[in-house]
Scaffold this active site. Structure first.
Site, mmCIF file in Angstrom:
data_model
loop_
_atom_site.group_PDB
_atom_site.id
_atom_site.type_symbol
_atom_site.label_atom_id
_atom_site.label_comp_id
_atom_site.label_asym_id
_atom_site.label_seq_id
_atom_site.Cartn_x
_atom_site.Cartn_y
_atom_site.Cartn_z
ATOM 1 N N ARG A 198 0.750 -1.176 -0.239
ATOM 2 C CA ARG A 198 0.072 -0.146 -0.408
ATOM 3 C C ARG A 198 1.247 1.359 -0.298
ATOM 4 N NH1 ARG A 198 -3.790 -0.170 4.846
ATOM 5 N NH2 ARG A 198 -1.775 -1.167 5.483
ATOM 6 N N ASN A 216 -5.899 -3.828 3.216
ATOM 7 C CA ASN A 216 -5.821 -4.704 3.024
ATOM 8 C C ASN A 216 -6.838 -5.532 3.388
ATOM 9 O OD1 ASN A 216 -2.991 -4.928 3.125
ATOM 10 N ND2 ASN A 216 -2.714 -4.203 5.284
#
Length: 88
Positions: free
Chosen positions: A18, A36
């Protein structure tokens, strides 16, 4: 301009995915978000020029521990997002 929804599977959690996605999106002018999921995958929406989205993923995949094994991709309506963010 397109917006795509992704479910990304592989070694994508705990490896800076990320973080890299955020910086790659900023570099490529892509907006959207990533988070996530509990099953170990990452969910993401990316909006921008299709070539810029491809370049964003190319930059993400250069991460030393990131290994994308599979991606589910779906076209969704453009929303006009202003930035890229990660969500919890």
């Amino acid at each position: 301009m397109v917006r795509r929804h992704f479910i990304i599977k592989g070694r994508v959690q705990g490896v800076g995915f990320r973080y890299r996605a955020y910086h790659a999106a900023e570099h490529c002018g892509v907006t959207g978000w990533g988070r996530n999921l509990y099953d170990g995958s990452v969910e993401m929406e990316a909006e921008g020029d299709p070539e810029d989205i491809r370049e964003m993923f190319s930059l993400i995949e250069r991460g030393p521990f990131i290994d994308i094994e599979d991606m589910e991709i779906k076209e969704i309506p453009v929303q006009g997002s202003a930035s890229f963010e990660y969500r919890d």
